[in-house]
Every structure is written in C-alpha cells, then in structure tokens.
Design an enzyme around this catalytic site. Structure first.
Site, PDB file in Angstrom:
ATOM      1  CG  HIS A 107      -0.243   0.046   2.534  1.00 27.09           C
ATOM      2  ND1 HIS A 107       0.223   1.235   3.219  1.00 27.09           N
ATOM      3  CD2 HIS A 107       0.358  -0.992   3.233  1.00 27.09           C
ATOM      4  CE1 HIS A 107       1.118   1.050   4.166  1.00 27.09           C
ATOM      5  NE2 HIS A 107       1.269  -0.486   4.467  1.00 27.09           N
ATOM      6  CG  HIS A 116      12.363  -3.336 -14.661  1.00 28.15           C
ATOM      7  ND1 HIS A 116      13.381  -4.034 -15.449  1.00 28.15           N
ATOM      8  CD2 HIS A 116      11.488  -4.125 -14.339  1.00 28.15           C
ATOM      9  CE1 HIS A 116      13.143  -5.134 -15.561  1.00 28.15           C
ATOM     10  NE2 HIS A 116      11.860  -5.339 -14.718  1.00 28.15           N
TER      11      HIS A 116
HETATM   12  O1  JB2 Z   1      15.403   2.036 -30.623  1.00 26.17           O
HETATM   13  C1  JB2 Z   1      14.884   0.835 -30.382  1.00 26.17           C
HETATM   14  C2  JB2 Z   1      15.408  -0.247 -30.352  1.00 26.17           C
HETATM   15  N1  JB2 Z   1      16.623  -0.788 -29.706  1.00 26.17           N
HETATM   16  C3  JB2 Z   1      16.784  -1.701 -29.266  1.00 26.17           C
HETATM   17  N2  JB2 Z   1      13.658   0.658 -31.232  1.00 26.17           N
HETATM   18  C4  JB2 Z   1      13.082  -0.550 -31.628  1.00 26.17           C
HETATM   19  N3  JB2 Z   1      11.992  -0.405 -32.084  1.00 26.17           N
HETATM   20  N4  JB2 Z   1      13.783  -1.641 -31.102  1.00 26.17           N
HETATM   21  C5  JB2 Z   1      14.790  -1.590 -30.593  1.00 26.17           C
HETATM   22  N5  JB2 Z   1      15.582  -2.358 -29.914  1.00 26.17           N
HETATM   23  C6  JB2 Z   1      15.629  -3.843 -29.959  1.00 26.17           C
HETATM   24  O2  JB2 Z   1      14.944  -4.271 -28.719  1.00 26.17           O
HETATM   25  C7  JB2 Z   1      16.528  -4.705 -30.268  1.00 26.17           C
HETATM   26  O3  JB2 Z   1      16.815  -5.017 -31.662  1.00 26.17           O
HETATM   27  C8  JB2 Z   1      16.062  -6.066 -29.731  1.00 26.17           C
HETATM   28  O4  JB2 Z   1      15.162  -6.928 -30.596  1.00 26.17           O
HETATM   29  C9  JB2 Z   1      15.009  -5.773 -28.442  1.00 26.17           C
HETATM   30  C10 JB2 Z   1      15.651  -5.934 -27.200  1.00 26.17           C
HETATM   31  O5  JB2 Z   1      15.578  -7.213 -26.793  1.00 26.17           O
HETATM   32  P1  JB2 Z   1      16.415  -7.853 -25.549  1.00 26.17           P
HETATM   33  O6  JB2 Z   1      15.909  -9.325 -25.462  1.00 26.17           O
HETATM   34  O7  JB2 Z   1      17.789  -7.637 -25.451  1.00 26.17           O
HETATM   35  O8  JB2 Z   1      16.060  -7.048 -24.558  1.00 26.17           O
HETATM   36  P2  JB2 Z   1      14.440  -6.745 -23.962  1.00 26.17           P
HETATM   37  O9  JB2 Z   1      14.485  -5.257 -23.612  1.00 26.17           O
HETATM   38  O10 JB2 Z   1      13.388  -7.378 -24.900  1.00 26.17           O
HETATM   39  O11 JB2 Z   1      14.357  -7.518 -22.432  1.00 26.17           O
HETATM   40  C11 JB2 Z   1      15.152  -7.040 -21.253  1.00 26.17           C
HETATM   41  O12 JB2 Z   1      14.378  -6.527 -20.361  1.00 26.17           O
HETATM   42  C12 JB2 Z   1      13.315  -7.259 -19.661  1.00 26.17           C
HETATM   43  C13 JB2 Z   1      12.610  -6.419 -18.672  1.00 26.17           C
HETATM   44  C14 JB2 Z   1      15.987  -8.132 -20.936  1.00 26.17           C
HETATM   45  O13 JB2 Z   1      16.908  -7.832 -19.981  1.00 26.17           O
HETATM   46  C15 JB2 Z   1      14.708  -9.091 -20.412  1.00 26.17           C
HETATM   47  O14 JB2 Z   1      15.561 -10.369 -19.955  1.00 26.17           O
HETATM   48  C16 JB2 Z   1      14.113  -8.493 -19.139  1.00 26.17           C
HETATM   49  N6  JB2 Z   1      13.002  -9.504 -18.733  1.00 26.17           N
END
Ligand code: JB2
Length: 210
Positions: free
Chosen positions: A136, A145
């Site tokens: 709460h 995050h």
């Molecule tokens: O400027 C952007 C950009 N920068 C990176 N624009 C767009 N449209 N996409 C972007 N990306 C893309 O985000 C990358 O090409 C990649 O496909 C994606 C990031 O994927 P990743 O699996 O590396 O991280 P995430 O942000 O999806 O997940 C992180 O955070 C989560 C909360 C990881 O640490 C996870 O394990 C965690 N659960």
C-alpha cells in the site's frame, strides 16, 4: 489493419508483454524493432524499424506499447510515440491483482502474478515484472522497473527509472532515488540517493549505477 497494439521492441520483454496483452483479450497488430528483418515474434509480424511507425499510425493504428527493458530507452521511445499520435496502453496480465484504489499511468507492464495494493501510484512506462509485490501507499516514478519477484513494503517511493533486480526487497517507508539500481536479492533498509548501484543484505552503495 486498424485495431490491435503496435509493439516497439521484439526481444525477450516483448514476448512476455505480447502474452500478457493476448491473455487480456488484446491483439498485437505489428512489431517494430531496431532489426527490421521480416520475421515473427510469437506469431506477431516484425514490419520494420521505428521509421515504420508513422505509416502504421496513418493506417489507423493508435494503440502502442513500448516493450523495451532499458528504462531510459523505453522512456525516450514512449515520448516519441506519443508525439507521433499513439496512445500508450497498459499490458496487465489477468492474473495480476491491482487494487481498485491504485492509480496507474500509461504504458505500464503488470506481469503475471503481480500484486499492487491500496493507494499505490505507478508512473507511466513502469514495468512491474512477474510476481512482484507493491504494497500500500507506494509511489513509483515513470519508467522504473521492479524485477521479477521483487517486493516493496508499504509507503516506499521509487524515483524515475529506478531498477530493482530479481528478488530485491525494500522495507517500509524507504525512498530510492531516480536512476538507482538495486542488485538481485538486495534488501534495502535505508534511503538511497539518485544514480547509485546498491547490492547485498542489507544493501550497500557500491558506486554509480551501471
Ligand atoms: O530504438 C529501438 C531499439 N533498440 C533496441 N527501437 C526499436 N523498435 N527496437 C529496439 N531495440 C530492440 O529491442 C533490439 O533490436 C531487440 O530486438 C530488443 C531488445 O531485446 P532484448 O531481448 O535484448 O531486451 P528486452 O528489452 O526485450 O528485455 C530486457 O529487459 C526485460 C525486462 C532483458 O533484460 C530481459 O531479460 C528482461 N526481462
């Protein structure tokens, strides 16, 4: 294609967000990713990079979710998407329990098994990750995050873009500064300033945030 949510980011976070959106009855229309290679992520099409967003908006798509884990980048991309006329939707898994007196902003991920209790406030673009607990009267700043299975006791304040790693815990009434990171499993028992990394039990400041 004039309904459904546009997702920014096609990585790991997007997978969890897509399943949350679908579980709550939403459809995913398209993904834009920095890597525009045509492909599918959990059956949703990657249609290009961020340059594709104006065209998607022109097709009548207005709902958008920024599925990027990096707090600063998520905040920046959310601001830009709003400027392009998109509305940031929330992705709330149906198994989450959100108090009727909690106040949620926009663009927030509330993953499976989360609890958010009475009179807590969650800022825009926050991630409340799987199984996290917000008791709460907490105040969570924009684009913060809470990692999986982390927990805030009552009356905790979290600054903008703060990050709690998996399993971190915070005792009642503590304030954690903006852009501060608490390492996995850390237990925060006193206030932390802006922009530091704190780790351990009890959590100690180890330097600037990474
Ligand atoms: O400027 C952007 C950009 N920068 C990176 N624009 C767009 N449209 N996409 C972007 N990306 C893309 O985000 C990358 O090409 C990649 O496909 C994606 C990031 O994927 P990743 O699996 O590396 O991280 P995430 O942000 O999806 O997940 C992180 O955070 C989560 C909360 C990881 O640490 C996870 O394990 C965690 N659960």
């Amino acid at each position: 294609m004039s309904s459904g949510v546009v997702i920014i980011g096609g990585g790991g976070h997007a997978k969890v967000v897509i399943e949350s959106l679908r579980a709550s009855g939403e459809t995913v229309a398209a993904i834009v990713d920095a890597d525009p290679t045509p492909r599918e992520v959990l059956g949703a099409p990657v249609v290009g990079d961020d340059l594709a967003l104006p065209g998607l908006r022109a097709q009548g798509l207005s709902k958008l979710f920024v599925a990027i884990g990096d707090n600063r980048l998520r905040e920046k991309l959310g601001r830009r998407a709003r400027e392009q006329g998109f509305t940031l939707v929330n992705a709330i898994h149906p198994s989450a329990i959100v108090s009727p007196t909690a106040q949620l902003g926009e663009g927030i991920a509330v993953m499976a098994g989360v609890a958010i209790n009475a009179d807590s406030q969650i800022g825009d673009l926050a991630i409340i990750n799987t199984g996290a607990v917000v008791d709460h009267d907490c105040r969570l700043g924009a684009a913060c995050h809470l990692g999986p299975a982390s927990a805030l006791a009552g009356g905790v304040t979290l600054g903008e873009r703060a990050f709690l790693g998996v399993g971190a815990r915070v005792i009642p009434g503590v304030t954690i500064g903006a852009d501060t990171t608490v390492g996995a499993g850390g237990v925060v028992v006193r206030d932390l300033p802006d922009g530091v990394l704190a780790v351990g039990v009890p959590a100690q400041i180890k330097g600037d945030r990474p």
